[in-house]
Design a protein around this motif. Sequence first.
Motif, PDB file in Angstrom:
ATOM      1  N   LYS A 173       0.808  -1.221   0.000  1.00 14.05           N
ATOM      2  CA  LYS A 173       0.000   0.000   0.000  1.00 14.05           C
ATOM      3  C   LYS A 173       0.840   1.270   0.000  1.00 14.05           C
ATOM      4  O   LYS A 173       0.327   2.345  -0.332  1.00 14.05           O
ATOM      5  CB  LYS A 173      -0.937   0.003   1.223  1.00 14.05           C
ATOM      6  CG  LYS A 173      -0.223   0.082   2.562  1.00 14.05           C
ATOM      7  CD  LYS A 173      -1.188   0.078   3.732  1.00 14.05           C
ATOM      8  CE  LYS A 173      -1.780  -1.276   3.990  1.00 14.05           C
ATOM      9  NZ  LYS A 173      -2.594  -1.308   5.247  1.00 14.05           N
ATOM     10  N   CYS A 174       2.132   1.153   0.365  1.00  8.17           N
ATOM     11  CA  CYS A 174       3.017   2.320   0.342  1.00  8.17           C
ATOM     12  C   CYS A 174       3.736   2.476  -0.995  1.00  8.17           C
ATOM     13  O   CYS A 174       4.545   3.386  -1.168  1.00  8.17           O
ATOM     14  CB  CYS A 174       4.041   2.236   1.469  1.00  8.17           C
ATOM     15  SG  CYS A 174       3.294   2.422   3.108  1.00  8.17           S
ATOM     16  N   GLY A 175       3.460   1.579  -1.939  1.00 12.64           N
ATOM     17  CA  GLY A 175       4.055   1.693  -3.265  1.00 12.64           C
ATOM     18  C   GLY A 175       5.384   0.984  -3.416  1.00 12.64           C
ATOM     19  O   GLY A 175       6.061   1.168  -4.439  1.00 12.64           O
ATOM     20  N   GLY A 222       2.400 -11.369 -13.663  1.00 11.27           N
ATOM     21  CA  GLY A 222       1.377 -11.141 -12.646  1.00 11.27           C
ATOM     22  C   GLY A 222       1.859 -10.157 -11.603  1.00 11.27           C
ATOM     23  O   GLY A 222       2.913 -10.342 -10.994  1.00 11.27           O
ATOM     24  N   ILE A 223       1.079  -9.088 -11.388  1.00 12.41           N
ATOM     25  CA  ILE A 223       1.423  -8.055 -10.406  1.00 12.41           C
ATOM     26  C   ILE A 223       0.304  -8.027  -9.370  1.00 12.41           C
ATOM     27  O   ILE A 223      -0.848  -7.721  -9.703  1.00 12.41           O
ATOM     28  CB  ILE A 223       1.558  -6.675 -11.061  1.00 12.41           C
ATOM     29  CG1 ILE A 223       2.572  -6.716 -12.218  1.00 12.41           C
ATOM     30  CG2 ILE A 223       1.963  -5.623 -10.031  1.00 12.41           C
ATOM     31  CD1 ILE A 223       2.559  -5.469 -13.075  1.00 12.41           C
ATOM     32  N   ALA A 224       0.620  -8.355  -8.133  1.00 16.43           N
ATOM     33  CA  ALA A 224      -0.394  -8.438  -7.077  1.00 16.43           C
ATOM     34  C   ALA A 224      -0.195  -7.317  -6.068  1.00 16.43           C
ATOM     35  O   ALA A 224       0.923  -7.068  -5.608  1.00 16.43           O
ATOM     36  CB  ALA A 224      -0.322  -9.787  -6.376  1.00 16.43           C
ATOM     37  N   VAL A 225      -1.292  -6.641  -5.722  1.00 13.29           N
ATOM     38  CA  VAL A 225      -1.266  -5.623  -4.677  1.00 13.29           C
ATOM     39  C   VAL A 225      -1.665  -6.285  -3.367  1.00 13.29           C
ATOM     40  O   VAL A 225      -2.705  -6.952  -3.289  1.00 13.29           O
ATOM     41  CB  VAL A 225      -2.227  -4.458  -5.003  1.00 13.29           C
ATOM     42  CG1 VAL A 225      -2.142  -3.387  -3.918  1.00 13.29           C
ATOM     43  CG2 VAL A 225      -1.899  -3.860  -6.362  1.00 13.29           C
ATOM     44  N   LEU A 226      -0.830  -6.138  -2.349  1.00  8.06           N
ATOM     45  CA  LEU A 226      -1.134  -6.730  -1.050  1.00  8.06           C
ATOM     46  C   LEU A 226      -2.415  -6.121  -0.494  1.00  8.06           C
ATOM     47  O   LEU A 226      -2.542  -4.900  -0.400  1.00  8.06           O
ATOM     48  CB  LEU A 226       0.008  -6.489  -0.061  1.00  8.06           C
ATOM     49  CG  LEU A 226       1.370  -7.108  -0.385  1.00  8.06           C
ATOM     50  CD1 LEU A 226       2.346  -6.838   0.754  1.00  8.06           C
ATOM     51  CD2 LEU A 226       1.262  -8.593  -0.649  1.00  8.06           C
ATOM     52  N   VAL A 253     -11.067  -2.231   0.680  1.00  9.24           N
ATOM     53  CA  VAL A 253     -10.760  -0.811   0.765  1.00  9.24           C
ATOM     54  C   VAL A 253     -10.336  -0.329  -0.614  1.00  9.24           C
ATOM     55  O   VAL A 253     -10.086  -1.116  -1.523  1.00  9.24           O
ATOM     56  CB  VAL A 253      -9.647  -0.532   1.794  1.00  9.24           C
ATOM     57  CG1 VAL A 253     -10.060  -1.000   3.179  1.00  9.24           C
ATOM     58  CG2 VAL A 253      -8.337  -1.209   1.367  1.00  9.24           C
ATOM     59  N   ALA A 254     -10.247   0.971  -0.763  1.00 11.15           N
ATOM     60  CA  ALA A 254      -9.777   1.543  -2.020  1.00 11.15           C
ATOM     61  C   ALA A 254      -8.254   1.456  -2.078  1.00 11.15           C
ATOM     62  O   ALA A 254      -7.575   1.666  -1.064  1.00 11.15           O
ATOM     63  CB  ALA A 254     -10.220   2.988  -2.144  1.00 11.15           C
ATOM     64  N   PRO A 255      -7.688   1.139  -3.232  1.00  9.45           N
ATOM     65  CA  PRO A 255      -6.218   1.081  -3.331  1.00  9.45           C
ATOM     66  C   PRO A 255      -5.623   2.465  -3.161  1.00  9.45           C
ATOM     67  O   PRO A 255      -6.205   3.475  -3.570  1.00  9.45           O
ATOM     68  CB  PRO A 255      -5.983   0.524  -4.741  1.00  9.45           C
ATOM     69  CG  PRO A 255      -7.221   0.891  -5.504  1.00  9.45           C
ATOM     70  CD  PRO A 255      -8.346   0.836  -4.517  1.00  9.45           C
ATOM     71  N   SER A 256      -4.456   2.521  -2.558  1.00 14.11           N
ATOM     72  CA  SER A 256      -3.779   3.801  -2.349  1.00 14.11           C
ATOM     73  C   SER A 256      -3.169   4.295  -3.659  1.00 14.11           C
ATOM     74  O   SER A 256      -2.862   3.509  -4.560  1.00 14.11           O
ATOM     75  CB  SER A 256      -2.678   3.659  -1.298  1.00 14.11           C
ATOM     76  OG  SER A 256      -1.619   2.842  -1.796  1.00 14.11           O
ATOM     77  N   ARG A 258      -9.798   0.953 -11.081  1.00 10.65           N
ATOM     78  CA  ARG A 258      -8.678   1.883 -11.252  1.00 10.65           C
ATOM     79  C   ARG A 258      -7.705   1.448 -12.337  1.00 10.65           C
ATOM     80  O   ARG A 258      -6.669   2.096 -12.535  1.00 10.65           O
ATOM     81  CB  ARG A 258      -7.913   2.049  -9.932  1.00 10.65           C
ATOM     82  CG  ARG A 258      -8.744   2.608  -8.787  1.00 10.65           C
ATOM     83  CD  ARG A 258      -9.492   3.896  -9.130  1.00 10.65           C
ATOM     84  NE  ARG A 258      -8.615   4.931  -9.606  1.00 10.65           N
ATOM     85  CZ  ARG A 258      -7.943   5.762  -8.829  1.00 10.65           C
ATOM     86  NH1 ARG A 258      -8.077   5.672  -7.515  1.00 10.65           N
ATOM     87  NH2 ARG A 258      -7.157   6.694  -9.340  1.00 10.65           N
ATOM     88  N   LEU A 259      -8.017   0.369 -13.052  1.00  6.60           N
ATOM     89  CA  LEU A 259      -7.120  -0.073 -14.121  1.00  6.60           C
ATOM     90  C   LEU A 259      -6.917   0.993 -15.191  1.00  6.60           C
ATOM     91  O   LEU A 259      -5.794   1.168 -15.693  1.00  6.60           O
ATOM     92  CB  LEU A 259      -7.633  -1.374 -14.741  1.00  6.60           C
ATOM     93  CG  LEU A 259      -7.507  -2.635 -13.875  1.00  6.60           C
ATOM     94  CD1 LEU A 259      -8.004  -3.851 -14.640  1.00  6.60           C
ATOM     95  CD2 LEU A 259      -6.074  -2.850 -13.404  1.00  6.60           C
ATOM     96  N   PRO A 260      -7.971   1.750 -15.610  1.00  4.73           N
ATOM     97  CA  PRO A 260      -7.711   2.830 -16.574  1.00  4.73           C
ATOM     98  C   PRO A 260      -6.689   3.841 -16.063  1.00  4.73           C
ATOM     99  O   PRO A 260      -5.839   4.314 -16.826  1.00  4.73           O
ATOM    100  CB  PRO A 260      -9.093   3.459 -16.769  1.00  4.73           C
ATOM    101  CG  PRO A 260     -10.056   2.353 -16.470  1.00  4.73           C
ATOM    102  CD  PRO A 260      -9.419   1.583 -15.363  1.00  4.73           C
TER     103      PRO A 260
END
Length: 753
Positions: free
Chosen positions: A320-322, A350-354, A368-371, A441-443
């Motif tokens: 979440k902190c990038g 494959g790119i996964a956001v924790l 929650v909404a992604p940061s 948020r993919l766009p």
Amino acid sequence: MVAAVSAAGLVAAGVVTYQFTTGSPAPVAETRPDPGTVHTLALRDLPGGGTGKKVVGVPAGATKPFSLLGVTWDKAGAPLDGAVRIRTRAAASGAWSRWTPIGEHNEDAPDTREAAGSRARGGTTALWVGPSDGVEVRVAGRGRTLPQGLRVDLVDPGTGPRASGPRTGGNGRGGMVPAAAVEPLDTPAPDPSAGTVSPEPTATADPEPTATATATESGSASPEPASPSPSASVSASPPAPTSTAPRPTIVPRAQWGANESLVQGPPTMDTSVDVAFVHHTDTGNAYTCAQSAAVIRSIFLYHVQSEGWADIGYNFLVDKCGTIFEGRAGGADRPVHGAHTYGFNTNTTGIAVLGTYTATDDKTTPGVAPSQPALDAVGKVAAWKLGLHGGDPAGKTTLTSLAPNGTGGKYPYGTKVSFNTISGHRDGFATACPGQQLYDRLPAIRTIAKQWTTPAASLAVTGLAGATKAGTTYYTKGSVTATWQPAAVSSYEVRVDGTTVARPAPTATSAALTLTPGAHSLRLHAVNIDGTTADSLAYPITADTAKPVFTSAAALGLRRATVSTTSVPVTLGWKVTDDRLLQSVKATSPAAKAFTPATTTWSAGAKPGTAQLWSLTAADAAGNLTTSAVTRTTGLVAETSATRTGTWKSSSTSYYLGGRGLYSGAKGASARWTFTGRSVGLITKRATNLGAMYVYVDGVKAATVDTRSSSTAYRQLLWTKTWSTSAQHTIKIVVVGTSGRPTVAIDGIAYLR
């Protein structure tokens, strides 16, 4: 060679666990830090299932430390057909969490080259709960049967990279230790919604584990199909090409603590990376960025030891902190074949956001909404990874499904599917991943990636904050911030008059500068990642710290126009200059009004009997300001207040000030007023039949005023006189007795002091 394995059942408080030993010599003792361990607890029958229902689980009890958990079962293809709920006890506080549902992801069947046959296990989503030492699990079946071999896998992520050699003799199961038997907690916290769960004194034996038992994927990743792609190869790929986008900072596997001794075989390489699939790990959001490495170690252990994969399924993970982490081994810049999007793992990454990013109204697992840092990081790593193979992050490409028919893939084997080069997991498989809030948020991610891959063939300064453009030149007081669009460059330079004054980072989009007074030329220079250079146009910019100057201060005087009881016509005059470029002159009082820089007068109306501030502000193009102001009071004196000689008559009509005026046709008749002020005006009526009068100021003849006009007009301020200072003066008029039109009509005087 696989070492022989024996298992001894340990029983306590109705929980059966296993302790594994190997036939090889005992491993060398290690020192901390530790790469983590997976503990297992067998699920047993619990009361409360009801007619036609089956309930299994683990009563509330203490366990070995863990931070992530999931439920797995023997056969990967078998549906769970039940609801799984867990609650955990925090190690620090001893408090029990609420019951949390975790979902089955059996749709991601383990029909893969790396997890086939006896290695495959079904599994739920893994859930990150933080450091814990107690668990309670309930699996409520929708019928009388549940999959065989149900167990809860408790993952202790350890403390990071270890200091010594491999944990095992090479069988790939180092660290897989079933939890030691534990006593139930004395007073487990009840859950009103869970029904009554009583520990049973008897134990049921878990099937004896084997050294090759493995498991399926977690909720968001999907291993590749069993039929290998002709493009896949286990041999090392050639040197990676140069990307069209800069490489972001990527935390390597060693830094987050991957236990390489657990990885099965060498990595498989594809020939290209044509699509980046975005995932969420669906492990929950109760982690801090300081725990990200531990979360990733836990996912790695769950993928490899609980689900039986060769390695962690994702190629990259983002917190979440990038922060971007390297996932599957083989080289971040190589086309490593991952296990993340069933049917479309070939030539993709494959790119996964924790975290969990499902819709907020999801009653099971609200996300929650992604940061924004996470979105930026996904865009950057996708741009770089696609750019290694010439991919356009805003484009599309076609992939062929390799999911074997009948295995539950979204697209049958051989189906050609058009994908955005940055797509979501759900685009290739029937899953909620990457969660609605991240999918939406993919766009934005594609836009970020496109900006990141735009080479600076030509640069343009898009803004100069702190400067104002006038004509072709920018003006500033000295401090200015130049901005530009992000581009794929290896370095930037900001040059002023040909000299480099700033070297922003390659990822920068702005630079703050301080200019010395005078005229300058500003240019942005860049070195592209391919070694070519680009320059922006030269932007003329002048630094100016000198304020404009009022060479004639604001001055107010009466002017010739119509008078009313509420407004006396006045003129404000001034002169202002600037050594560079005068930009504007504005009145701020008694009303707001803007003038052109060349304007030097303002015709306005003053309220009689009231002191008013008349204020001007002048600004140059750089924004330097200067003011000039004057306070004046205007007044009206009625015609009846005059000292008169000769014959005068009155006329009553609303057109006069106060509804009354005086007139006389007698030659030599006079009227005299005494006042104090610096400007005075004579108020008269004008018409075709009216004549002239002499005007005397302080006893000296000053003018002859003819009141004749082609049309009738009342309350006309016909003649004015202004002095440099305020003083007492006398104004006297004398009727001339003009031939044929001897009459004059007066309505008093106006003054300004």
